[in-house]
Each structure stands twice: as structure tokens, then as C-alpha cells.
Design a protein around this motif. Structure first.
Motif, PDB file in Angstrom:
ATOM      1  N   SER A   3     -33.402   5.026   0.673  1.00 22.94           N
ATOM      2  CA  SER A   3     -32.341   4.146   1.143  1.00 22.94           C
ATOM      3  C   SER A   3     -32.923   3.229   2.213  1.00 22.94           C
ATOM      4  O   SER A   3     -33.774   3.622   2.984  1.00 22.94           O
ATOM      5  CB  SER A   3     -31.166   4.960   1.693  1.00 22.94           C
ATOM      6  N   GLU A  47     -35.152   2.963  -6.402  1.00 24.05           N
ATOM      7  CA  GLU A  47     -35.490   4.183  -7.134  1.00 24.05           C
ATOM      8  C   GLU A  47     -36.785   3.967  -7.901  1.00 24.05           C
ATOM      9  O   GLU A  47     -36.911   3.020  -8.673  1.00 24.05           O
ATOM     10  CB  GLU A  47     -34.375   4.547  -8.106  1.00 24.05           C
ATOM     11  N   TYR A  75     -35.298   9.004   2.523  1.00 22.34           N
ATOM     12  CA  TYR A  75     -34.946   9.570   1.229  1.00 22.34           C
ATOM     13  C   TYR A  75     -33.441   9.775   1.188  1.00 22.34           C
ATOM     14  O   TYR A  75     -32.812  10.045   2.202  1.00 22.34           O
ATOM     15  CB  TYR A  75     -35.630  10.920   1.006  1.00 22.34           C
ATOM     16  N   THR A  76     -32.880   9.644   0.019  1.00 17.85           N
ATOM     17  CA  THR A  76     -31.464   9.913  -0.183  1.00 17.85           C
ATOM     18  C   THR A  76     -31.302  10.666  -1.496  1.00 17.85           C
ATOM     19  O   THR A  76     -32.146  10.571  -2.374  1.00 17.85           O
ATOM     20  CB  THR A  76     -30.648   8.604  -0.167  1.00 17.85           C
ATOM     21  N   GLN A  77     -30.225  11.402  -1.618  1.00 17.02           N
ATOM     22  CA  GLN A  77     -29.963  12.156  -2.832  1.00 17.02           C
ATOM     23  C   GLN A  77     -29.447  11.228  -3.922  1.00 17.02           C
ATOM     24  O   GLN A  77     -28.595  10.383  -3.657  1.00 17.02           O
ATOM     25  CB  GLN A  77     -28.922  13.244  -2.569  1.00 17.02           C
ATOM     26  N   PRO A  78     -29.931  11.393  -5.142  1.00 15.99           N
ATOM     27  CA  PRO A  78     -29.411  10.578  -6.234  1.00 15.99           C
ATOM     28  C   PRO A  78     -27.933  10.874  -6.471  1.00 15.99           C
ATOM     29  O   PRO A  78     -27.478  11.991  -6.299  1.00 15.99           O
ATOM     30  CB  PRO A  78     -30.231  11.008  -7.451  1.00 15.99           C
ATOM     31  N   MET A  79     -27.198   9.837  -6.834  1.00 13.07           N
ATOM     32  CA  MET A  79     -25.813  10.013  -7.229  1.00 13.07           C
ATOM     33  C   MET A  79     -25.548   9.104  -8.403  1.00 13.07           C
ATOM     34  O   MET A  79     -26.264   8.133  -8.617  1.00 13.07           O
ATOM     35  CB  MET A  79     -24.866   9.701  -6.080  1.00 13.07           C
ATOM     36  N   SER A  85     -28.758   6.791 -11.682  1.00 11.51           N
ATOM     37  CA  SER A  85     -28.924   7.415 -10.377  1.00 11.51           C
ATOM     38  C   SER A  85     -29.344   6.315  -9.407  1.00 11.51           C
ATOM     39  O   SER A  85     -29.960   5.337  -9.790  1.00 11.51           O
ATOM     40  CB  SER A  85     -29.969   8.524 -10.437  1.00 11.51           C
TER      41      SER A  85
END
Length: 120
Positions: A3, A47, A75-79, A85
Motif C-alpha cells: 500500500s 500488486e 505490506y497490506t492484506q489482499p482483499m 486482489s
């Protein structure tokens, strides 16, 4: 997924793609828009195809300048976002003086590429 936060108003998806491409194959770039103003909201996601490429990008781009602002890459979590994603985010709180900024004319033709309207 990374991000990016605090992006300059002149940054486009194509700008981010070009800035992060040296670190590996990019799967997707997202620059969410504010519905009311139709301007991006100051953050983005990048990404990469390979996790190692994302790590290299974060190591090299966190603290780097883009359009006069210091980037924060995390870093960020995929959604899920429209069947995909999402990527990473950058924060850019510090600005250089206006006379030290890169010329924007090279990026003017890229403005049309900004088209993602997702919410955070």
C-alpha cells in the motif's frame, strides 16, 4: 501486496506502474478515486506477481520521493476488489518546494489511465 499513502495529486496508475516496474512483474495497480471530486484519494495499491518482487519494491521505494513527496510503502492484506486482489500502499507526507518538483508534462498524457473507484 503493497500500500502507498500520501500521493501527490499528479500521480496516476501509469506513474506508479512505471515507478514500480523495475522491481518485477506487476499484476495490478489501483488508485482509488473520491466519488465527489473524481480525484484519487492520496493512496494506492500495487500488486506484484511474485512476493519477492514486492519485498524488493518495499525495500527500495519506502522513503523514496515521487513528485516531491516521500513515499511510505507497507505490506497490506489482499482483499477482493471487483474480482481481483488488491496491491500495496504508499504514504507521502513530505513535499519538496514547488520549484524542485519534477516536470508534470511527461505525466499529463497518463491522467486518462486513472479509473479505479474502489473504497478503502
Amino acid at each position: 501486496m503493497q500500500s502507498l499513502r500520501g500521493l501527490d495529486d499528479e500521480v496516476t496508475e501509469n506513474t506508479l506502474h512505471a515507478a514500480f516496474l523495475p522491481f518485477g512483474t506487476i499484476r495490478h495497480v489501483s488508485l482509488p478515486l473520491d466519488v465527489a471530486s473524481n480525484q484519487h484519494r492520496g493512496f494506492a495499491f500495487v500488486e506484484f506477481e511474485e512476493p519477492g518482487d514486492a519485498a524488493d519494491a518495499m525495500d527500495n521505494m519506502n522513503g523514496a520521493e515521487l513528485f516531491g513527496r516521500v513515499l511510505r510503502v507497507n505490506y497490506t492484506q489482499p482483499m477482493q476488489m471487483r474480482g481481483r486482489s488488491t496491491p500495496a500502499a504508499v504514504d507521502v507526507p513530505e513535499r519538496r518546494r514547488q520549484d524542485e518538483r519534477e516536470p508534470a508534462n511527461a505525466m499529463a498524457e497518463l491522467e486518462a489511465a486513472t479509473s479505479t473507484g474502489a473504497t478503502s
